[in-house]
Design a protein around this motif. Structure first.
Motif, PDB file in Angstrom:
ATOM      1  N   MET A  20      -9.373 -19.475  -5.619  1.00  0.00           N
ATOM      2  CA  MET A  20     -10.327 -18.361  -5.236  1.00  0.00           C
ATOM      3  C   MET A  20      -9.572 -17.254  -5.316  1.00  0.00           C
ATOM      4  SD  MET A  20     -12.544 -17.975  -1.703  1.00  0.00           S
ATOM      5  CE  MET A  20     -10.962 -17.968  -0.706  1.00  0.00           C
ATOM      6  N   GLY A  21     -10.104 -15.928  -6.004  1.00  0.00           N
ATOM      7  CA  GLY A  21      -9.790 -14.761  -5.958  1.00  0.00           C
ATOM      8  C   GLY A  21     -10.273 -13.886  -4.931  1.00  0.00           C
ATOM      9  N   ILE A  22      -9.334 -12.908  -4.598  1.00  0.00           N
ATOM     10  CA  ILE A  22      -9.886 -12.078  -3.405  1.00  0.00           C
ATOM     11  C   ILE A  22     -10.029 -10.434  -4.031  1.00  0.00           C
ATOM     12  CG2 ILE A  22      -9.191 -10.897  -1.545  1.00  0.00           C
ATOM     13  CD1 ILE A  22      -8.014 -13.455  -0.187  1.00  0.00           C
ATOM     14  N   ALA A  23     -10.928 -10.106  -4.039  1.00  0.00           N
ATOM     15  CA  ALA A  23     -11.297  -8.669  -4.283  1.00  0.00           C
ATOM     16  C   ALA A  23     -10.639  -7.640  -3.201  1.00  0.00           C
ATOM     17  CB  ALA A  23     -12.862  -8.394  -4.692  1.00  0.00           C
ATOM     18  N   ASP A  24      -9.548  -6.941  -3.235  1.00  0.00           N
ATOM     19  CA  ASP A  24      -8.876  -6.164  -2.506  1.00  0.00           C
ATOM     20  C   ASP A  24      -9.727  -4.962  -2.570  1.00  0.00           C
ATOM     21  OD1 ASP A  24      -7.295  -4.643  -0.826  1.00  0.00           O
ATOM     22  OD2 ASP A  24      -5.479  -5.661  -1.448  1.00  0.00           O
ATOM     23  N   VAL A  25     -10.520  -4.743  -1.550  1.00  0.00           N
ATOM     24  CA  VAL A  25     -11.374  -3.439  -1.769  1.00  0.00           C
ATOM     25  C   VAL A  25     -10.122  -2.041  -1.343  1.00  0.00           C
ATOM     26  CG1 VAL A  25     -13.543  -4.312  -1.277  1.00  0.00           C
ATOM     27  CG2 VAL A  25     -12.063  -3.579   0.798  1.00  0.00           C
ATOM     28  N   GLU A  26      -9.053  -2.341  -0.783  1.00  0.00           N
ATOM     29  CA  GLU A  26      -8.236  -1.267  -0.511  1.00  0.00           C
ATOM     30  C   GLU A  26      -7.325  -0.762  -1.815  1.00  0.00           C
ATOM     31  OE1 GLU A  26      -4.568  -0.224   2.727  1.00  0.00           O
ATOM     32  OE2 GLU A  26      -4.969  -2.181   1.973  1.00  0.00           O
ATOM     33  N   THR A  27      -7.110  -1.704  -2.527  1.00  0.00           N
ATOM     34  CA  THR A  27      -6.114  -1.385  -3.684  1.00  0.00           C
ATOM     35  C   THR A  27      -7.216  -1.423  -4.961  1.00  0.00           C
ATOM     36  OG1 THR A  27      -5.470  -3.902  -4.157  1.00  0.00           O
ATOM     37  CG2 THR A  27      -4.199  -2.234  -2.737  1.00  0.00           C
ATOM     38  N   GLY A  28      -8.209  -2.321  -5.186  1.00  0.00           N
ATOM     39  CA  GLY A  28      -9.030  -2.328  -6.361  1.00  0.00           C
ATOM     40  C   GLY A  28      -8.389  -3.514  -7.138  1.00  0.00           C
ATOM     41  N   GLU A  29      -7.227  -4.227  -6.659  1.00  0.00           N
ATOM     42  CA  GLU A  29      -6.835  -5.304  -7.479  1.00  0.00           C
ATOM     43  C   GLU A  29      -7.551  -6.583  -6.938  1.00  0.00           C
ATOM     44  OE1 GLU A  29      -2.319  -3.640  -7.703  1.00  0.00           O
ATOM     45  OE2 GLU A  29      -2.854  -5.362  -6.357  1.00  0.00           O
ATOM     46  N   THR A  30      -7.378  -7.731  -7.866  1.00  0.00           N
ATOM     47  CA  THR A  30      -8.071  -8.902  -7.548  1.00  0.00           C
ATOM     48  C   THR A  30      -6.608  -9.953  -7.387  1.00  0.00           C
ATOM     49  OG1 THR A  30     -10.061  -8.776  -8.824  1.00  0.00           O
ATOM     50  CG2 THR A  30      -9.353 -10.911  -8.253  1.00  0.00           C
ATOM     51  N   LEU A  31      -6.568 -10.556  -6.295  1.00  0.00           N
ATOM     52  CA  LEU A  31      -5.544 -11.320  -5.773  1.00  0.00           C
ATOM     53  C   LEU A  31      -5.758 -12.867  -6.039  1.00  0.00           C
ATOM     54  CD1 LEU A  31      -4.800  -9.852  -2.304  1.00  0.00           C
ATOM     55  CD2 LEU A  31      -3.898  -8.993  -4.536  1.00  0.00           C
ATOM     56  N   PRO A  32      -5.391 -13.610  -7.242  1.00  0.00           N
ATOM     57  CA  PRO A  32      -5.746 -14.736  -7.411  1.00  0.00           C
ATOM     58  C   PRO A  32      -5.188 -15.934  -6.609  1.00  0.00           C
ATOM     59  CG  PRO A  32      -3.855 -14.043  -8.756  1.00  0.00           C
ATOM     60  CD  PRO A  32      -4.221 -12.998  -7.875  1.00  0.00           C
ATOM     61  N   ASN A  33      -5.974 -17.044  -6.629  1.00  0.00           N
ATOM     62  CA  ASN A  33      -5.484 -18.197  -5.943  1.00  0.00           C
ATOM     63  C   ASN A  33      -5.212 -18.176  -4.499  1.00  0.00           C
ATOM     64  OD1 ASN A  33      -5.608 -19.711  -8.468  1.00  0.00           O
ATOM     65  ND2 ASN A  33      -3.645 -18.788  -9.116  1.00  0.00           N
ATOM     66  N   ARG A  34      -6.052 -17.709  -3.728  1.00  0.00           N
ATOM     67  CA  ARG A  34      -5.805 -17.380  -2.365  1.00  0.00           C
ATOM     68  C   ARG A  34      -6.586 -18.469  -1.472  1.00  0.00           C
ATOM     69  NH1 ARG A  34      -2.338 -14.239  -4.454  1.00  0.00           N
ATOM     70  NH2 ARG A  34      -1.237 -12.583  -3.308  1.00  0.00           N
ATOM     71  N   THR A  35      -6.226 -18.814  -0.298  1.00  0.00           N
ATOM     72  CA  THR A  35      -6.986 -19.331   0.493  1.00  0.00           C
ATOM     73  C   THR A  35      -7.188 -18.487   1.835  1.00  0.00           C
ATOM     74  OG1 THR A  35      -6.054 -21.652   0.057  1.00  0.00           O
ATOM     75  CG2 THR A  35      -6.623 -21.232   2.242  1.00  0.00           C
ATOM     76  N   VAL A  36      -8.337 -18.586   2.439  1.00  0.00           N
ATOM     77  CA  VAL A  36      -8.631 -17.831   3.594  1.00  0.00           C
ATOM     78  C   VAL A  36      -9.003 -18.803   4.701  1.00  0.00           C
ATOM     79  CG1 VAL A  36     -10.104 -16.052   4.706  1.00  0.00           C
ATOM     80  CG2 VAL A  36      -9.603 -15.994   2.248  1.00  0.00           C
ATOM     81  N   ILE A  37      -8.219 -18.805   6.035  1.00  0.00           N
ATOM     82  CA  ILE A  37      -8.606 -19.427   7.045  1.00  0.00           C
ATOM     83  C   ILE A  37      -9.459 -18.624   8.470  1.00  0.00           C
ATOM     84  CG2 ILE A  37      -7.668 -20.752   8.938  1.00  0.00           C
ATOM     85  CD1 ILE A  37      -7.091 -21.958   6.115  1.00  0.00           C
ATOM     86  N   VAL A  38     -10.410 -19.448   8.503  1.00  0.00           N
ATOM     87  CA  VAL A  38     -11.183 -18.630   9.534  1.00  0.00           C
ATOM     88  C   VAL A  38     -10.978 -19.394  11.118  1.00  0.00           C
ATOM     89  CG1 VAL A  38     -13.676 -18.074  10.278  1.00  0.00           C
ATOM     90  CG2 VAL A  38     -12.808 -17.514   8.075  1.00  0.00           C
ATOM     91  N   ARG A  39     -11.235 -18.738  12.029  1.00  0.00           N
ATOM     92  CA  ARG A  39     -11.086 -19.552  13.365  1.00  0.00           C
ATOM     93  C   ARG A  39     -12.193 -18.761  14.193  1.00  0.00           C
ATOM     94  NH1 ARG A  39      -6.221 -19.866  15.054  1.00  0.00           N
ATOM     95  NH2 ARG A  39      -5.868 -22.014  13.850  1.00  0.00           N
ATOM     96  N   GLY A  40     -13.364 -19.228  14.651  1.00  0.00           N
ATOM     97  CA  GLY A  40     -14.364 -18.385  15.299  1.00  0.00           C
ATOM     98  C   GLY A  40     -14.771 -17.287  14.529  1.00  0.00           C
ATOM     99  N   ASP A  41     -14.747 -16.172  15.123  1.00  0.00           N
ATOM    100  CA  ASP A  41     -15.320 -14.913  14.422  1.00  0.00           C
ATOM    101  C   ASP A  41     -14.270 -14.092  13.703  1.00  0.00           C
ATOM    102  OD1 ASP A  41     -14.133 -13.594  16.606  1.00  0.00           O
ATOM    103  OD2 ASP A  41     -16.065 -12.459  16.938  1.00  0.00           O
ATOM    104  N   ARG A  42     -13.081 -14.891  13.457  1.00  0.00           N
ATOM    105  CA  ARG A  42     -11.974 -13.951  13.012  1.00  0.00           C
ATOM    106  C   ARG A  42     -11.401 -14.558  11.801  1.00  0.00           C
ATOM    107  NH1 ARG A  42     -12.185  -8.572  14.153  1.00  0.00           N
ATOM    108  NH2 ARG A  42     -13.869  -8.468  16.062  1.00  0.00           N
TER     109      ARG A  42
END
Length: 431
Positions: free
Chosen positions: A1-23
């Motif tokens: 999964m890629g992440i669209a980094d809105v701060e830099t305009g770059e796409t970060l490939p092969n990422r994992t995002v962990i969520v706990r609760g609302d964060r």
């Protein structure tokens, strides 16, 4: 999964995002981030995740006043209305004409008792003379400086997030609103008072200006003797240099703008009215579909005004591009449900119009994510980073490559809750 980094305009490939609760609690390369046992897994391979979108100018419909239903039915419909936003990935909204009902709805969403986007809301609109009679449903008349100070203090005490000003406020009353709001610590947003003009709003450092109000007057380069005060005409008599000057003055004042290009594009000329229009989504509640069909705004403007609005579209787009280019704060907002603008879907249209005006897809996307967070005083938010709110949108495509990828949604995470694409529509159809 890629992440669209809105701060830099770059796409970060092969990422994992962990969520706990609302964060969001962890973000990193997929081979470095461990998924906790028992976690709900959302497959993002081949997809792109972006921060949840923010529509910074909406009107939560309906109000009980002026309708043939009571407050309980108004609340039921308001819950359905905000749910529609999530179907298009909008996870934060700024309501621009508030009532106590909206404070209750905001609390329900924050506590997880109602599913919907995070809500920030203005109080009732402040005006010295109502621009149109319907404003009595959601506005308050302030005819003296004392009225103004009292209204600001009461709205702050009630818990509203912003004070909204409108067109026909006397100059002294506007000044008192600004002073009182600074004293109690609540931002002033909204239209530009005719008696103050753009320069007055910039000098007061009004937090945000909606719809590019009064920029048309300020952009007009004709001699004063040739200007009759008609709205929108100034866009037909401006120059790139004047537009750049206005953008730079806005940036220097630290004033933000929510241009709401979508709603003005929705005010059609006589020729456009005769053309077929896009059908409304089938999954809308029946009452909302009826309100949207009745929300066309052509009747508020003459045929000549609407033609002038259309002729000035390019200049207004140039103003939006200039604001972004010089670093003036720019927010995505739609003014839905006016002009048949469907909640959520209309924000994607707004971003497409920003790209049409000259912003890159990345810069347009910032207006609905990181810019909104900055405006709201949440530095570091509006991104996909540890510690940020778990508001995200999973796409079958990359909006940095093509803003139209925002239409290809696999699902949304709102306040930490995953909702697959189509689930919201099913809920709406079954309600």
């Amino acid at each position: 999964m890629g992440i669209a980094d809105v701060e830099t305009g770059e796409t970060l490939p092969n990422r994992t995002v962990i969520v706990r609760g609302d964060r969001i609690v962890a973000v990193g390369p997929a081979d470095e981030v461990s998924v906790p046992p028992g976690a709900q897994i959302v497959q993002g391979a081949g997809r792109t995740v972006i921060p949840g979108l923010c529509d910074m100018h909406v009107h939560i419909a309906p109000h009980a006043a002026g309708h043939d239903f009571d407050e309980a039915e108004a609340m039921r419909r308001a819950r359905e209305y905000v749910l529609v936003f999530l179907a298009s990935g909008v996870t934060t909204i700024r309501n621009m004409a508030g009532t106590p009902l909206h404070l209750t709805l905001r609390r329900e969403v924050a506590e997880g008792r109602t599913i919907g986007p995070r809500i920030l809301t203005c109080g009732p609109i402040l005006e010295t003379r109502f621009t149109f009679p319907e404003m009595a449903e959601f506005g308050v008349l302030v005819t003296t400086p004392e009225d103004a100070r009292r209204a600001v203090t009461e709205q702050k005490r009630a818990g509203f997030d912003f004070i909204k000003v409108y067109n026909d406020i006397d100059a002294a009353i506007y000044d008192e609103i600004i002073a009182a709001a600074r004293e109690v610590g609540i931002p002033v947003v909204g239209h530009v008072a005719y008696q103050k003009g753009l320069e007055g709003a910039l000098a007061a450092r009004q937090a945000s200006i909606e719809h590019l109000r009064s920029y048309d007057f300020a952009a007009d380069t004709r001699p004063p003797s040739e200007i009759d005060g008609a709205r929108f005409v100034g866009w037909l008599h401006t120059t790139p240099r004047r537009i750049e000057e206005l953008a730079e003055r806005t940036a220097a004042a630290g004033v933000w703008n929510a241009p709401t290009m979508a709603v003005e594009r929705g005010i059609r000329t006589d020729e456009e009215v005769a053309q077929p229009i896009e059908p409304l989504p089938a999954a809308l509640p029946h009452w909302l579909a009826a309100e949207l069909e009745a929300s066309v705004l052509e009747s508020l403007f003459s045929s000549v005004q609407r033609a002038v609005l259309a002729e000035g579209r390019a200049a207004r787009g140039a103003m939006v591009a200039a604001l972004d280019r010089v670093g003036a704060g720019l927010l995505a907002g739609t003014d839905c449900p006016g002009c048949r603008l469907v909640p959520g879907r209309s924000l994607i249209r707004e971003l497409e119009l920003m790209v049409e005006a000259g912003l890159s897809p990345w810069r347009a996307l910032r207006t609905a994510t990181i810019n909104a967070a900055t405006f709201l005083g949440e530095p570091g938010a509006g991104q996909i980073k540890a510690g940020c709110r778990a508001d995200m949108l999973l796409l079958d495509g990359n909006p940095f490559d093509d803003i139209a990828a925002l239409h290809r949604q696999a699902g949304v995470i709102a306040n930490g809750q995953w909702i697959a694409s189509g689930e919201i529509e099913r809920r709406l159809l079954s309600s």
